[in-house]
Design a protein around this motif. Sequence first.
Motif, mmCIF file in Angstrom:
data_model
loop_
_atom_site.group_PDB
_atom_site.id
_atom_site.type_symbol
_atom_site.label_atom_id
_atom_site.label_comp_id
_atom_site.label_asym_id
_atom_site.label_seq_id
_atom_site.Cartn_x
_atom_site.Cartn_y
_atom_site.Cartn_z
ATOM 1 N N LEU A 30 -59.816 7.256 -44.100
ATOM 2 C CA LEU A 30 -61.003 7.083 -43.259
ATOM 3 C C LEU A 30 -60.784 7.697 -41.884
ATOM 4 C CD1 LEU A 30 -63.821 5.903 -42.743
ATOM 5 C CD2 LEU A 30 -62.701 3.748 -42.103
ATOM 6 N N GLY A 31 -59.588 7.473 -41.330
ATOM 7 C CA GLY A 31 -59.280 8.044 -40.018
ATOM 8 C C GLY A 31 -59.318 9.564 -40.038
ATOM 9 N N ASP A 32 -58.831 10.155 -41.124
ATOM 10 C CA ASP A 32 -58.858 11.607 -41.260
ATOM 11 C C ASP A 32 -60.297 12.115 -41.290
ATOM 12 O OD1 ASP A 32 -57.835 14.145 -41.536
ATOM 13 O OD2 ASP A 32 -57.434 13.983 -43.672
ATOM 14 N N LEU A 34 -63.017 10.636 -40.034
ATOM 15 C CA LEU A 34 -63.647 10.469 -38.726
ATOM 16 C C LEU A 34 -63.107 11.476 -37.707
ATOM 17 C CD1 LEU A 34 -63.756 6.571 -38.463
ATOM 18 C CD2 LEU A 34 -65.623 8.126 -39.051
ATOM 19 N N ARG A 35 -61.820 11.768 -37.792
ATOM 20 C CA ARG A 35 -61.236 12.739 -36.865
ATOM 21 C C ARG A 35 -61.841 14.120 -37.075
ATOM 22 N NH1 ARG A 35 -56.735 15.598 -37.872
ATOM 23 N NH2 ARG A 35 -56.109 14.132 -39.515
ATOM 24 N N ARG A 36 -62.033 14.495 -38.326
ATOM 25 C CA ARG A 36 -62.621 15.802 -38.610
ATOM 26 C C ARG A 36 -64.105 15.839 -38.231
ATOM 27 N NH1 ARG A 36 -58.911 18.720 -41.637
ATOM 28 N NH2 ARG A 36 -57.211 17.457 -42.468
ATOM 29 N N ALA A 37 -64.797 14.708 -38.413
ATOM 30 C CA ALA A 37 -66.195 14.632 -37.986
ATOM 31 C C ALA A 37 -66.290 14.789 -36.473
ATOM 32 C CB ALA A 37 -66.806 13.300 -38.425
ATOM 33 N N VAL A 105 -62.359 16.216 -47.253
ATOM 34 C CA VAL A 105 -61.953 14.808 -47.149
ATOM 35 C C VAL A 105 -63.033 13.912 -47.734
ATOM 36 C CG1 VAL A 105 -61.255 12.951 -45.598
ATOM 37 C CG2 VAL A 105 -60.540 15.279 -45.128
ATOM 38 N N GLY A 106 -64.308 14.238 -47.469
ATOM 39 C CA GLY A 106 -65.393 13.464 -48.060
ATOM 40 C C GLY A 106 -65.348 13.519 -49.579
ATOM 41 N N VAL A 174 -57.540 23.680 -35.737
ATOM 42 C CA VAL A 174 -58.517 24.127 -36.723
ATOM 43 C C VAL A 174 -59.146 22.896 -37.362
ATOM 44 C CG1 VAL A 174 -58.900 25.469 -38.821
ATOM 45 C CG2 VAL A 174 -57.143 26.193 -37.189
ATOM 46 N N GLU A 175 -60.442 22.711 -37.154
ATOM 47 C CA GLU A 175 -61.165 21.553 -37.690
ATOM 48 C C GLU A 175 -60.480 20.241 -37.329
ATOM 49 O OE1 GLU A 175 -64.022 21.438 -39.157
ATOM 50 O OE2 GLU A 175 -64.417 23.563 -39.427
ATOM 51 N N GLY A 176 -60.015 20.157 -36.073
ATOM 52 C CA GLY A 176 -59.422 18.910 -35.601
ATOM 53 C C GLY A 176 -57.973 18.706 -35.983
ATOM 54 N N VAL A 177 -57.365 19.687 -36.649
ATOM 55 C CA VAL A 177 -55.973 19.556 -37.096
ATOM 56 C C VAL A 177 -55.130 20.647 -36.436
ATOM 57 C CG1 VAL A 177 -54.422 19.602 -39.088
ATOM 58 C CG2 VAL A 177 -56.703 18.604 -39.300
ATOM 59 N N PHE A 178 -53.973 20.253 -35.874
ATOM 60 C CA PHE A 178 -53.074 21.237 -35.277
ATOM 61 C C PHE A 178 -52.381 22.048 -36.377
ATOM 62 C CE2 PHE A 178 -51.951 19.599 -30.746
ATOM 63 C CZ PHE A 178 -53.248 19.881 -30.351
ATOM 64 N N HIS A 179 -52.399 23.377 -36.193
ATOM 65 C CA HIS A 179 -51.707 24.302 -37.081
ATOM 66 C C HIS A 179 -50.744 25.147 -36.252
ATOM 67 C CE1 HIS A 179 -55.018 23.205 -39.714
ATOM 68 N NE2 HIS A 179 -54.505 23.922 -40.700
ATOM 69 N N PHE A 180 -49.747 25.694 -36.925
ATOM 70 C CA PHE A 180 -48.774 26.569 -36.270
ATOM 71 C C PHE A 180 -48.854 27.957 -36.874
ATOM 72 C CE2 PHE A 180 -44.417 28.354 -35.952
ATOM 73 C CZ PHE A 180 -44.303 28.375 -34.564
#
Length: 232
Positions: A30-32, A34-37, A105-106, A174-180
């Motif tokens: 759920l947290g994932d 909401l974070r992406r939303a 995620v949905g 990217v879409e709320g997620v850190f990438h390297f």
Amino acid sequence: MSVKDVSARLGRDELAFYFGGDGSIPAELLGDFLRRAAAVTRRNGIEIEVVALEPGSLSVVMKALKKAGSRIHGELGKAPLATTAAVAALLSSMGGDKPVPLQKVGAEIVINGKAENIYIVIADHAYEVMDAHRARAIVEREKRTKPRLVQHGAVQQIMDDGSTGALSGVVLEVEGVFHFRPDNRNFLVPIDMRASPAAAQLFEGGRFRMRADLRLLGGQPDSLVVYRAVPF
């Protein structure tokens, strides 16, 4: 509580995600979602804040706040402009033909039986954005998408550099997620922020030299755990 009940209880400045069914949703999943939303609305000049969780079928009630300097316009029924903008951004993201992290995620929530469907709800309307049929279609579309494979030599070099603390590159959100993105490479690796002791040192757009562990899935980069990160 039905989706109509949730809609009837919402204020004009509120919106909600409604997860239908009797299943429970793991907090991490759920947290994932909401974070992406939140990342979707943030790119459109809106911050969303959770103000309540309704009982029964899970409903997450939120308020939308206009970010300073953002330009939003248009109305959805009698909803305030910030709420309208947030809902429009979320509907666009969930309804697109190309799978994006929020959709994925949905779909995972529905495919795994944690919810029968997902709605975006406002005071006078509810929009179904995910059901079993759409979730399966997203999963199948993902299977047909063949990502470019990273050559073994590049994978090994990154692993070697990471183990010696010589791995360098840029952190991107990217879409709320850190990438390297490693220097001189044209691919991104998601950073496992929960498992990374140096997570607090990372920031979007920064160049770092780091000691890190590259995790593989099927011989391909899957995630990065960062133990030390020094900006330069």
